[in-house]
Design a protein around this motif. Structure first.
Motif, mmCIF file in Angstrom:
data_model
loop_
_atom_site.group_PDB
_atom_site.id
_atom_site.type_symbol
_atom_site.label_atom_id
_atom_site.label_comp_id
_atom_site.label_asym_id
_atom_site.label_seq_id
_atom_site.Cartn_x
_atom_site.Cartn_y
_atom_site.Cartn_z
ATOM 1 N N PRO A 159 0.830 -1.198 0.000
ATOM 2 C CA PRO A 159 0.000 0.000 0.000
ATOM 3 C C PRO A 159 0.869 1.254 0.000
ATOM 4 C CG PRO A 159 -0.119 -1.105 2.133
ATOM 5 C CD PRO A 159 0.732 -1.940 1.251
ATOM 6 N N ALA A 160 0.259 2.377 -0.338
ATOM 7 C CA ALA A 160 0.987 3.641 -0.368
ATOM 8 C C ALA A 160 1.449 4.009 1.036
ATOM 9 C CB ALA A 160 0.082 4.738 -0.923
ATOM 10 N N GLU A 181 4.295 -4.308 -1.987
ATOM 11 C CA GLU A 181 5.168 -4.127 -3.143
ATOM 12 C C GLU A 181 5.935 -2.820 -3.010
ATOM 13 O OE1 GLU A 181 4.957 -3.508 -7.978
ATOM 14 O OE2 GLU A 181 3.225 -4.337 -6.939
ATOM 15 N N ILE A 182 7.192 -2.863 -3.424
ATOM 16 C CA ILE A 182 8.026 -1.670 -3.466
ATOM 17 C C ILE A 182 8.592 -1.562 -4.874
ATOM 18 C CG2 ILE A 182 9.992 -0.455 -2.470
ATOM 19 C CD1 ILE A 182 9.660 -2.253 0.013
ATOM 20 N N ARG A 183 8.381 -0.423 -5.513
ATOM 21 C CA ARG A 183 8.895 -0.175 -6.863
ATOM 22 C C ARG A 183 9.975 0.899 -6.781
ATOM 23 N NH1 ARG A 183 8.298 -1.564 -11.679
ATOM 24 N NH2 ARG A 183 6.509 -2.888 -11.285
ATOM 25 N N ARG A 185 13.411 -6.148 -12.473
ATOM 26 C CA ARG A 185 14.380 -5.907 -11.404
ATOM 27 C C ARG A 185 14.191 -4.547 -10.748
ATOM 28 N NH1 ARG A 185 19.673 -8.936 -12.187
ATOM 29 N NH2 ARG A 185 20.378 -7.124 -11.036
ATOM 30 N N ARG A 186 13.088 -3.881 -11.039
ATOM 31 C CA ARG A 186 12.822 -2.576 -10.404
ATOM 32 C C ARG A 186 11.817 -2.702 -9.269
ATOM 33 N NH1 ARG A 186 10.792 1.408 -14.401
ATOM 34 N NH2 ARG A 186 10.847 2.714 -12.551
ATOM 35 N N HIS A 187 11.425 -3.909 -8.919
ATOM 36 C CA HIS A 187 10.478 -4.032 -7.807
ATOM 37 C C HIS A 187 10.700 -5.328 -7.043
ATOM 38 C CE1 HIS A 187 7.958 -6.968 -9.976
ATOM 39 N NE2 HIS A 187 7.321 -7.119 -8.847
ATOM 40 N N TYR A 234 1.214 -0.560 10.894
ATOM 41 C CA TYR A 234 2.235 -1.465 10.367
ATOM 42 C C TYR A 234 3.367 -0.657 9.746
ATOM 43 C CZ TYR A 234 -1.162 -5.075 11.215
ATOM 44 O OH TYR A 234 -2.051 -5.920 11.828
ATOM 45 N N ARG A 235 4.550 -1.257 9.791
ATOM 46 C CA ARG A 235 5.746 -0.623 9.235
ATOM 47 C C ARG A 235 6.464 -1.620 8.347
ATOM 48 N NH1 ARG A 235 11.020 -0.609 11.011
ATOM 49 N NH2 ARG A 235 10.400 -1.744 12.881
ATOM 50 N N VAL A 236 6.844 -1.172 7.161
ATOM 51 C CA VAL A 236 7.636 -1.978 6.236
ATOM 52 C C VAL A 236 9.043 -1.394 6.231
ATOM 53 C CG1 VAL A 236 7.941 -2.738 3.849
ATOM 54 C CG2 VAL A 236 5.629 -2.504 4.802
#
Length: 122
Positions: free
Chosen positions: A33-34, A47-49, A82-84, A98-100
């Motif tokens: 999430p954002a 997901e992280i991009r 390979r960008r995410h 929550y913390r990522v």
């Protein structure tokens, strides 16, 4: 002659300025999430991009609840992008903050890291 000597430093600065983006490290372009999101339901994936390629085998992220307990995620298979990096959330998250926390190795060899948070509301 003197004007040519003055143009030399200016030309050098322009060339260096054009090359700087090549030396940039990967930065987060977006997350799911954002960052700071207030969700009414649990996310089913994280997901992280990034702005540039990362080394997937040397990059990772973890999810923590408000009590700082790590929550197990199911890392998704490498799809060649390979960008995410992404992972499934195997069980619905309960209401709370929550913390990522993430770390990645940029394609240029520099380590980068950071974190973002989100909240699941009942």
């Amino acid at each position: 002659m003197q004007s040519r000597l003055l143009n030399l430093p200016l030309s050098f600065c322009c060339l260096v300025g054009l090359a700087l983006p090549v030396w940039a490290h990967a930065r987060v372009e977006g997350t799911v999430p954002a960052a700071g999101a207030q969700l009414s339901v649990s996310p089913d994936r994280i997901e992280i991009r990034f702005t540039e390629s990362i080394e997937p085998r040397l990059s990772d992220f973890k999810l923590f609840n408000a009590q700082e307990a790590a929550i197990t995620l199911a890392r998704e298979a490498d799809d060649g992008d390979r960008r995410h990096m992404s992972a499934s959330v195997p069980a619905p998250l309960t209401a709370g903050e929550y913390r990522v926390e993430w770390k990645a190795l940029s394609e240029d060899g520099h380590p980068v890291s950071g974190e973002f948070g989100f909240t699941v509301s009942p």
